[in-house]
Each structure stands twice: as C-alpha cells, then as structure tokens.
Scaffold this motif. Structure first.
Motif, mmCIF file in Angstrom:
data_model
loop_
_atom_site.group_PDB
_atom_site.id
_atom_site.type_symbol
_atom_site.label_atom_id
_atom_site.label_comp_id
_atom_site.label_asym_id
_atom_site.label_seq_id
_atom_site.Cartn_x
_atom_site.Cartn_y
_atom_site.Cartn_z
ATOM 1 N N MET A 1 6.744 -17.606 41.365
ATOM 2 C CA MET A 1 7.342 -16.173 41.294
ATOM 3 C C MET A 1 7.123 -15.757 39.853
ATOM 4 S SD MET A 1 11.088 -14.786 42.449
ATOM 5 C CE MET A 1 11.944 -15.827 40.825
ATOM 6 N N LEU A 2 6.849 -14.506 39.571
ATOM 7 C CA LEU A 2 6.524 -14.122 38.251
ATOM 8 C C LEU A 2 7.646 -12.847 38.159
ATOM 9 C CD1 LEU A 2 2.822 -13.607 38.548
ATOM 10 C CD2 LEU A 2 4.051 -15.598 37.476
ATOM 11 N N VAL A 155 4.413 -14.316 48.387
ATOM 12 C CA VAL A 155 3.274 -14.944 47.771
ATOM 13 C C VAL A 155 3.455 -15.646 46.631
ATOM 14 C CG1 VAL A 155 1.723 -13.457 49.242
ATOM 15 C CG2 VAL A 155 2.650 -12.792 46.915
ATOM 16 N N PRO A 156 2.655 -16.671 45.929
ATOM 17 C CA PRO A 156 2.883 -17.007 44.687
ATOM 18 C C PRO A 156 2.960 -16.092 43.552
ATOM 19 C CG PRO A 156 1.440 -18.505 45.892
ATOM 20 C CD PRO A 156 1.344 -17.098 46.661
ATOM 21 N N TRP A 157 1.979 -14.910 43.519
ATOM 22 C CA TRP A 157 1.798 -13.960 42.358
ATOM 23 C C TRP A 157 2.810 -12.691 42.798
ATOM 24 C CZ3 TRP A 157 -1.697 -15.373 46.167
ATOM 25 C CH2 TRP A 157 -1.866 -14.522 47.012
ATOM 26 N N PRO A 168 11.391 -10.815 44.794
ATOM 27 C CA PRO A 168 9.862 -10.635 44.233
ATOM 28 C C PRO A 168 9.164 -9.731 45.164
ATOM 29 C CG PRO A 168 10.280 -12.769 45.199
ATOM 30 C CD PRO A 168 11.565 -12.359 45.201
ATOM 31 N N ARG A 169 8.363 -9.095 44.653
ATOM 32 C CA ARG A 169 7.472 -8.003 45.310
ATOM 33 C C ARG A 169 6.195 -8.167 45.335
ATOM 34 N NH1 ARG A 169 10.761 -3.988 47.239
ATOM 35 N NH2 ARG A 169 12.902 -4.015 46.820
ATOM 36 N N HIS A 170 5.321 -7.808 46.147
ATOM 37 C CA HIS A 170 3.840 -7.412 46.104
ATOM 38 C C HIS A 170 3.528 -6.608 44.892
ATOM 39 C CE1 HIS A 170 2.634 -9.754 49.648
ATOM 40 N NE2 HIS A 170 3.715 -9.359 50.234
ATOM 41 N N PRO A 171 2.732 -7.007 43.874
ATOM 42 C CA PRO A 171 2.271 -6.043 43.090
ATOM 43 C C PRO A 171 1.061 -5.223 43.429
ATOM 44 C CG PRO A 171 1.233 -7.932 42.637
ATOM 45 C CD PRO A 171 2.121 -8.292 43.662
ATOM 46 N N SER A 172 1.222 -4.147 44.395
ATOM 47 C CA SER A 172 0.426 -3.468 45.005
ATOM 48 C C SER A 172 -0.403 -2.818 44.399
ATOM 49 C CB SER A 172 1.248 -2.636 46.300
ATOM 50 O OG SER A 172 2.141 -1.742 45.683
ATOM 51 N N GLN A 173 0.147 -2.239 43.157
ATOM 52 C CA GLN A 173 -0.720 -1.441 42.196
ATOM 53 C C GLN A 173 -1.956 -2.488 41.852
ATOM 54 O OE1 GLN A 173 2.120 -2.809 41.384
ATOM 55 N NE2 GLN A 173 3.535 -1.382 40.217
ATOM 56 N N LEU A 174 -1.548 -3.686 41.610
ATOM 57 C CA LEU A 174 -2.733 -4.595 41.162
ATOM 58 C C LEU A 174 -3.692 -4.937 42.310
ATOM 59 C CD1 LEU A 174 -0.978 -7.188 38.766
ATOM 60 C CD2 LEU A 174 -2.029 -4.848 38.160
ATOM 61 N N TYR A 175 -3.293 -4.827 43.530
ATOM 62 C CA TYR A 175 -4.157 -4.722 44.900
ATOM 63 C C TYR A 175 -5.130 -4.040 44.725
ATOM 64 C CZ TYR A 175 -0.573 -8.261 46.659
ATOM 65 O OH TYR A 175 0.250 -9.263 46.956
#
Length: 268
Positions: A1-2, A155-157, A168-175
C-alpha cells in the motif's frame, strides 16, 4: 500500500503570479503536438506544409479549451447554462471535459480545412497521433492536483489519499496516463508510420480512447454531484465513450472498404 505525497499544485511562484502544474501540462501537450506535427508535416503525404503547423496548433488549442469547458458545463454541470451561464467562461474554477474538447478540436479542424482547402478527415488523421501526449500530461496534472481518484481497492499499488480517508484507492489518473497517453500514442504513431486509408487513423483513435476510458471508469469514482447513472456502475464517462467506439469502428470499416475500391486517397 502506498501513500500519496502531497504535491503543491503551484509549480512556480513569481510574486503575485502563480504558474500551476496543470497549466504546464497543457503547455507540454501543445508543445509536443507542435514538434511532432512539424516533423510529420515534412512527409510527402502530409496534408499541410510545416509552416502551417503553427496555425493548426492555434486552431486546435482554442478548440480544445473552449470545447472542453463548454463540454464540462453541458455534460457534468447540468443546469449551469440556465442558472449561471457565465460559468462557461470561468475556466479558473476548474472543470474540463475531454469529450467536449474533442468536439471543439474537430470543429477547429473543420474550420482550418475550410480556410486552407484541406479535406477534414485528412487533417483529422494527421492530428490523431499528436494528441495522446497531451492527454497523458493532463492526467499527470490531475494526479498532482489530487483529483479524479478511483474507488477503494486492494491492489499493491493502491494509494491512500488522506483527504479522502484511510482506505487505499486506485490511482485512476495514472491508469489513464498510461492507457490514454503512453499506449495510445505508441499505437497511433506506429500505425501511421506508413500511409493508411483516409479515416483509418481517426477511427482507431476513437476506438482505442473510447475503450480505454470505458474500462478505467469501472475503478474511477464518478463526479460527486452526478454519481452513477445506472446500476451503481454506469458513469457519464462511459455513456460518452461508447458512441466514440461505435463511430470509430464505423470509420475504420469505411476506410478500408473504400480503400479496397481504390476510391479514396490515403492519409499520413
């Protein structure tokens, strides 16, 4: 987790003048389009002369900004046009729509074509590979601004964004940066390395972007004031992207059908 590291949205502060990272992302996008366009315009099959690239960029930039803002008000700010029509020009308050920006760019290409005597789809095919770097840069701007986060994920990221709580959330901007910026650019640039039937590059852009956006919307949170449109998962972004995929598929089909008949010229 980040954990998301808070980034100052102001890149440079010169006295009372603040230069924001998001604005710099626009500059990177337009600069990359200009450089790549100048290089492509030297090809024998280019629809424009290198000297025309500056004019084309100005048309496209105006179309992207004006269309993006109007699109946001129409698609994501229901009722604003009637209750607060001046919201359209208050760009500094934030809020830009890709789909509105795309319509604005297409309108700008049509106007540029009318002025220079160019066929619309030849210009659109020329411009298609120039757009993804700007799209990717814009998503980095969203990430720096701490906006457009995704759903809670394991997810790990996944990243913890403190203003939205401890989950923790999905960094959807990076996707979106990876898919709409990196992957889309590579696919279109490789596809257009040799002449293709007119409309093929434009159609491929619509199919790929629409598909990528539709997929990411499954993990990206919808705008809070709109929410999900249906079934607790359908978003406005998906509703706007599906027609792109359908239209793009039609354009690719027509491009190769007409090419087989040897009736249409090819685009760069």
């Amino acid at each position: 987790m980040l954990t998301y590291r808070d980034i100052d949205p102001v890149a440079i502060q010169l006295g009372p003048v603040a230069v924001y990272w998001y604005g710099l992302m626009y500059l990177i996008g337009f600069g990359a389009a200009w450089l790549l366009g100048r290089w492509r315009a030297h090809r024998d099959d280019s629809p424009i002369h290198p000297r025309q690239m500056e004019d084309l960029l100005v048309y496209g930039a105006i179309g992207a900004i004006v269309g993006g803002r109007i699109g946001y008000v129409l698609f994501y700010g229901p009722g604003l046009l009637t209750t607060d029509p001046l919201a359209v020009i208050r760009i500094w308050e934030g809020g830009m729509s890709f789909h509105g920006g795309l319509i604005g760019v297409l309108a700008a290409l049509w106007l540029f074509g009318k002025r220079t005597g160019n066929v619309f789809f030849r210009l659109a095919d020329f411009a298609a590979p120039l757009v993804p770097i700007g799209l990717g840069a814009g998503r980095i701007g969203n990430f720096i601004n701490g906006e457009l986060w995704g759903r809670v994920g394991d997810v790990p990221w996944a990243m913890v964004y403190p203003p939205m709580g401890p989950d923790p959330r999905h960094p959807s901007q990076l996707y979106q940066f990876f898919l709409e910026g990196v992957v889309l650019f590579i696919a279109l640039w490789l596809f257009t390395r040799k002449p293709r039937p007119t409309m093929a590059a434009s159609g491929l852009f619509l199919v790929l972007y629409g598909s990528f956006r539709f997929m990411v919307e499954f993990v990206r949170l919808p705008d809070e004031h709109i929410g999900y449109l249906a079934f607790d998962w359908v978003t406005m972004g998906q509703v706007l992207s599906l027609p792109m995929v359908a239209l793009g598929a039609v354009l690719v089909f027509l491009a190769y059908r007409q090419s087989a008949k040897s009736e249409w010229p090819v685009s760069p």
